[in-house]
Design a protein around this motif. Structure first.
Motif, mmCIF file in Angstrom:
data_model
loop_
_atom_site.group_PDB
_atom_site.id
_atom_site.type_symbol
_atom_site.label_atom_id
_atom_site.label_comp_id
_atom_site.label_asym_id
_atom_site.label_seq_id
_atom_site.Cartn_x
_atom_site.Cartn_y
_atom_site.Cartn_z
ATOM 1 N N GLY A 15 0.779 -1.196 -0.044
ATOM 2 C CA GLY A 15 0.058 -0.065 0.085
ATOM 3 C C GLY A 15 0.726 1.158 0.039
ATOM 4 N N GLY A 16 0.110 2.386 0.275
ATOM 5 C CA GLY A 16 0.769 3.532 0.267
ATOM 6 C C GLY A 16 1.211 4.382 -0.856
ATOM 7 N N PHE A 17 0.312 4.196 -1.935
ATOM 8 C CA PHE A 17 0.573 4.663 -3.205
ATOM 9 C C PHE A 17 -0.702 5.646 -3.329
ATOM 10 N N PRO A 18 -0.547 6.898 -3.852
ATOM 11 C CA PRO A 18 0.633 7.278 -4.648
ATOM 12 C C PRO A 18 1.712 7.753 -3.531
ATOM 13 N N THR A 19 3.085 7.859 -4.018
ATOM 14 C CA THR A 19 4.211 8.099 -3.207
ATOM 15 C C THR A 19 4.735 9.570 -3.426
ATOM 16 N N GLU A 20 5.356 10.202 -2.600
ATOM 17 C CA GLU A 20 6.051 11.482 -2.717
ATOM 18 C C GLU A 20 6.648 11.630 -3.987
ATOM 19 N N ARG A 21 7.320 10.639 -4.566
ATOM 20 C CA ARG A 21 7.466 10.610 -5.855
ATOM 21 C C ARG A 21 7.634 9.139 -6.425
ATOM 22 N N GLY A 22 7.750 8.838 -7.752
ATOM 23 C CA GLY A 22 7.635 7.587 -8.286
ATOM 24 C C GLY A 22 6.441 7.064 -8.655
ATOM 25 N N ALA A 23 6.053 5.647 -8.615
ATOM 26 C CA ALA A 23 4.831 5.199 -9.238
ATOM 27 C C ALA A 23 3.671 5.704 -8.502
ATOM 28 N N LYS A 24 2.600 5.833 -9.221
ATOM 29 C CA LYS A 24 1.314 6.467 -8.652
ATOM 30 C C LYS A 24 0.622 5.271 -8.186
ATOM 31 N N THR A 25 0.754 4.121 -8.394
ATOM 32 C CA THR A 25 -0.093 2.963 -8.055
ATOM 33 C C THR A 25 0.808 1.517 -7.905
ATOM 34 N N ARG A 26 0.223 0.759 -7.002
ATOM 35 C CA ARG A 26 1.015 -0.435 -6.675
ATOM 36 C C ARG A 26 1.307 -1.142 -8.066
ATOM 37 N N ASP A 27 0.398 -1.149 -8.957
ATOM 38 C CA ASP A 27 0.607 -1.971 -10.174
ATOM 39 C C ASP A 27 1.651 -1.329 -11.030
ATOM 40 N N ASP A 28 1.652 -0.039 -11.095
ATOM 41 C CA ASP A 28 2.787 0.646 -11.863
ATOM 42 C C ASP A 28 4.214 0.408 -10.957
ATOM 43 N N PHE A 29 4.063 0.328 -9.691
ATOM 44 C CA PHE A 29 5.372 0.092 -8.989
ATOM 45 C C PHE A 29 5.958 -1.454 -9.455
ATOM 46 N N LEU A 30 4.936 -2.385 -9.514
ATOM 47 C CA LEU A 30 5.366 -3.607 -9.908
ATOM 48 C C LEU A 30 5.873 -3.643 -11.497
ATOM 49 N N ARG A 31 5.410 -2.935 -12.224
ATOM 50 C CA ARG A 31 5.731 -2.846 -13.797
ATOM 51 C C ARG A 31 7.379 -2.115 -13.592
ATOM 52 N N GLN A 32 7.473 -1.260 -12.788
ATOM 53 C CA GLN A 32 8.661 -0.442 -12.580
ATOM 54 C C GLN A 32 9.714 -1.363 -11.938
ATOM 55 N N LYS A 33 9.492 -2.139 -11.178
ATOM 56 C CA LYS A 33 10.608 -2.760 -10.448
ATOM 57 C C LYS A 33 10.894 -4.059 -11.342
ATOM 58 N N ALA A 34 10.019 -4.502 -12.100
ATOM 59 C CA ALA A 34 10.382 -5.561 -13.210
ATOM 60 C C ALA A 34 11.221 -5.124 -14.021
ATOM 61 N N LYS A 35 11.137 -3.988 -14.571
ATOM 62 C CA LYS A 35 12.018 -3.159 -15.488
ATOM 63 C C LYS A 35 13.448 -3.081 -15.021
ATOM 64 N N ILE A 36 13.626 -2.473 -13.775
ATOM 65 C CA ILE A 36 14.764 -2.111 -12.999
ATOM 66 C C ILE A 36 15.357 -3.556 -12.738
ATOM 67 N N VAL A 37 14.774 -4.310 -12.116
ATOM 68 C CA VAL A 37 15.333 -5.779 -11.961
ATOM 69 C C VAL A 37 16.040 -6.365 -13.269
ATOM 70 N N SER A 38 15.464 -6.288 -14.260
ATOM 71 C CA SER A 38 15.784 -6.790 -15.606
ATOM 72 C C SER A 38 17.061 -6.165 -15.908
ATOM 73 N N ALA A 39 17.064 -4.846 -15.796
ATOM 74 C CA ALA A 39 18.097 -3.900 -16.198
ATOM 75 C C ALA A 39 19.698 -4.359 -15.431
ATOM 76 N N ILE A 40 19.509 -4.433 -14.084
ATOM 77 C CA ILE A 40 20.305 -4.737 -13.189
ATOM 78 C C ILE A 40 20.946 -6.060 -13.288
ATOM 79 N N ARG A 41 20.052 -7.061 -13.667
ATOM 80 C CA ARG A 41 20.570 -8.571 -13.708
ATOM 81 C C ARG A 41 21.299 -8.427 -14.918
ATOM 82 N N GLN A 42 20.913 -8.005 -15.987
ATOM 83 C CA GLN A 42 21.926 -8.054 -17.333
ATOM 84 C C GLN A 42 22.914 -7.352 -17.206
ATOM 85 N N LEU A 43 23.071 -6.188 -16.428
ATOM 86 C CA LEU A 43 24.239 -5.377 -16.205
ATOM 87 C C LEU A 43 25.271 -6.184 -15.712
ATOM 88 N N ASP A 44 24.819 -7.215 -14.767
ATOM 89 C CA ASP A 44 25.692 -8.021 -14.073
ATOM 90 C C ASP A 44 26.919 -7.452 -13.283
#
Length: 637
Positions: free
Chosen positions: A317-346
């Motif tokens: 809970g706690g969405f929208p936050t001061e900055r960043g994702a407006k909803t929980r669903d958007d945050f999960l989408r953001q997290k998936a993209k960030i995790v994908s990028a970091i894992r591949q950056l290795d």
């Protein structure tokens, strides 16, 4: 933005829509009482403003509102044009809610309407328009006329009168054009195009305020044009690359090439723009690339601005936050993209910027990110986060962070949160020393004061920190002061010859600006400049440069085997970001993928370290040496 061209005919057909032999416009539609060039005049506004006139012309393009056509452009037939290059031969007919007849490019029409100048309050210029009072004031003449686009090339003259003289007229660029910026592409359908594959921030290449920087800024402005989408409403489907338009899998990147750009010059929302007549040919001249490969035995250190990674209350809970994702669903989408990028950056050690500054507890943003990164990963790929032993790092909403792999490095001593410069303006830096392969690496992650908000009330060395207009933006002195404090800390830490210092992060300064120059004068070398010919990590208003930097002291510079950026974000349209705002339900699906691309607005950086010298041996030779040593040991035993 459209998925199919409004007028799907060939370039040859566009260039030579033939008039029916022997037929004149006035014979079919009645005699006009003015020519379009007379209505336009040879100045920025019509000399007939406020009058009602009748004209005839050839339809060149139609503009669409959400509920259908909103107006159209017509152009004077070639035989009726004047010889004055300052007068335009085209004009926009604003229909509003009037029921328009079926119109296509090449149709000859007669129009009776009031001459008006349309513009927003505060705009320096306006667009001359004809506004019919009734649908009957728009009469198709029943035959085709000749429409020959005017040849136009970039760079432009720099004089607004050049495009004003072409307002309402069809033009064709016979040179290839390249995407310079796509920030407003998803929402407004706008692309900034240039004749160069990339426009550079002047202070990325030249010292601020220098003649070279000023000349480049002026040249950049002349060498660009705004391509629109024939739509007067927001959030229409992005129409390029054709024929299916933009999607997560079919992107349009900065540097991509467009051939055959043909359209009508219009003026709206404070800028001249080209309303396309048909789809240009798009070539992926700057294709996506996979993550930069690593060499065995090297240590990878990276930094990544993760675009306001806020996880609400950490419990879903706690969405929208001061900055960043407006909803929980958007945050999960953001997290998936960030995790994908970091894992591949290795990376073995990773500095982060724009993390939510909510501490290091079970519900913290950094904790959730690490758990997501580690899920399903083998032990060697697992991360931990650096905890400086504070409830939070500073008082700002966002903070820096650091992750590391215990399988590769070991923290040596406690982490430090460093106060640098004005603590009310600069975020704290995070420093941690790691032991690895008999050496020590100290990484300092930074996010210096931004260029956007003002520091007018701040004084540095008695000088007000205002934007001086030299290209460095707001708060330049505040950033320089932070760099000086960081250099003092580095000099006082008493490092040995086996300890190297690497300073990374979002410095909010381009390569030739004062903060980076202060780092270099303080003994740190720019590793991106060392290994990359054209470094960039960010695109702003159509200009590219690197706000993100990796700077090393002399000891660490000897260990650097390579450095660079992974261009997954800066070149991608903002429409492909995780957010659901300004997108239809269909677009939220079409534009999104749980991949690395447009996971942030900054490209991540990497620095590969060869801490154990190989003395010219390649990996195969190193393996043979290891086998030979093992066999020799067996013989001795």
């Amino acid at each position: 933005m459209r998925t199919t061209p409004a007028f799907p005919f060939s370039r040859a057909g566009m260039a030579a829509l033939l008039a029916m032999a022997g037929m004149q416009a006035q014979a079919a539609c009645g005699l006009p009482d003015a020519r379009i060039h007379q209505v336009q005049g040879n100045g920025p506004q019509s000399p007939m403003q406020g009058k009602t006139v009748s004209v005839q012309g050839v339809v060149s393009s139609v503009l669409y509102g959400k509920d259908g056509p909103a107006g159209f452009f017509i152009q004077e037939a070639p035989q009726s044009q004047d010889a004055d290059p300052a007068t335009s031969e085209g004009i926009y007919v604003y229909a509003g809610k009037l029921a328009l007849p079926q119109l296509k490019a090449g149709d000859v029409v007669g129009v009776r309407g009031k001459v008006l100048e349309y513009g927003r309050k505060g705009d320096a210029r306006t667009e001359t328009q004809l506004q019919p009072a009734a649908a009957a004031d728009i009469q198709p003449c029943g035959y085709q006329g000749e429409l020959s686009p005017v040849a136009l090339r970039l760079p432009l003259s720099g004089d607004a009168a050049q495009l004003e003289s072409l307002a309402g007229m069809a033009v064709k660029f016979e040179q290839p054009l390249f995407v310079a910026d796509s920030y407003h592409y998803g929402r407004y359908g706008e692309l900034t195009l240039s004749s160069q594959p990339r426009q550079w921030v002047p202070t990325q290449l030249y010292r601020p305020g220098s003649a070279e920087a000023q000349a480049l800024r002026a040249a950049n402005q002349r060498d660009r044009v705004l391509l629109d989408d024939d739509k007067t409403w927001q959030n229409a489907d992005a129409w390029l690359p054709g024929p299916g338009g933009l999607s997560a899998a079919s992107t349009l990147r900065v540097g991509d090439r467009l051939d055959g750009v043909t359209g009508v010059v219009s003026f709206s929302n404070g800028a001249y723009r080209i309303q396309p007549v048909y789809l240009p040919q798009v070539t992926a001249a700057n294709p996506r690339k996979a993550a930069p490969a690593r060499k065995a035995g090297q240590l990878r250190v990276a930094s990544f601005n993760v675009l306001n990674f806020f996880n609400g209350d950490g419990l879903g809970g706690g969405f929208p936050t001061e900055r960043g994702a407006k909803t929980r669903d958007d945050f999960l989408r953001q997290k998936a993209k960030i995790v994908s990028a970091i894992r591949q950056l290795d990376a073995d050690v990773l500095g982060l910027m724009e993390l939510e500054n909510d501490g290091f507890g079970p519900q913290s943003a950094v904790k959730e990110l690490v758990e997501a990164l580690n899920a399903g990963q083998i032990a060697d790929k697992q991360y931990r986060f650096v905890d400086p032993g504070l409830p939070k790092i500073g008082t700002d909403a966002i903070t820096t962070g650091m992750l590391y792999r215990p399988s590769r490095v070991r923290p040596d001593g406690a982490a430090q949160a460093l106060t640098i410069g004005d603590p009310g303006k600069n975020r704290l830096s995070l420093a941690q020393t790691f032991a690895v392969d008999g050496k020590k690496l100290t990484l300092v992650v930074n996010h210096l004061k931004s260029k956007g908000s003002s520091c007018d009330q701040v004084k540095v060395d008695g000088v007000a920190d205002v934007d001086t207009g030299d290209g460095q933006g707001n708060c330049n002195l505040t950033r320089v002061q932070a760099v000086r404090d960081l250099l003092k800390w580095a000099q006082q830490r008493g490092a040995s010859s086996k300890e190297g210092l690497l300073v990374m992060g979002d410095m909010n300064a381009y390569a030739k600006e004062d903060p980076i120059r202060a780092f270099e004068q303080g003994g740190l070398s720019n590793q991106l400049a060392r290994f990359q010919k054209d470094a960039y990590s960010y695109v702003y208003q159509g200009e590219s440069g690197n706000l993100d930097h990796a700077l090393a002291d002399a000891a660490l510079a000897k260990w650097v085997a390579g450095a660079g950026e992974w261009h997954i974000n800066a070149d991608e349209p903002t429409a492909l970001e995780y957010g659901s705002e300004f997108k239809s339900v269909a677009q939220q699906q079409k534009y999104y993928a749980a991949d690395a691309y447009r996971s942030s607005d900054h490209d991540p950086l990497y620095v590969d370290l060869q801490l154990v010298p190989i003395a010219g041996a390649d990996e195969a030779a190193l393996g043979m040496l290891g086998l030979a040593g093992f066999l020799a040991w067996r013989r001795r035993k």
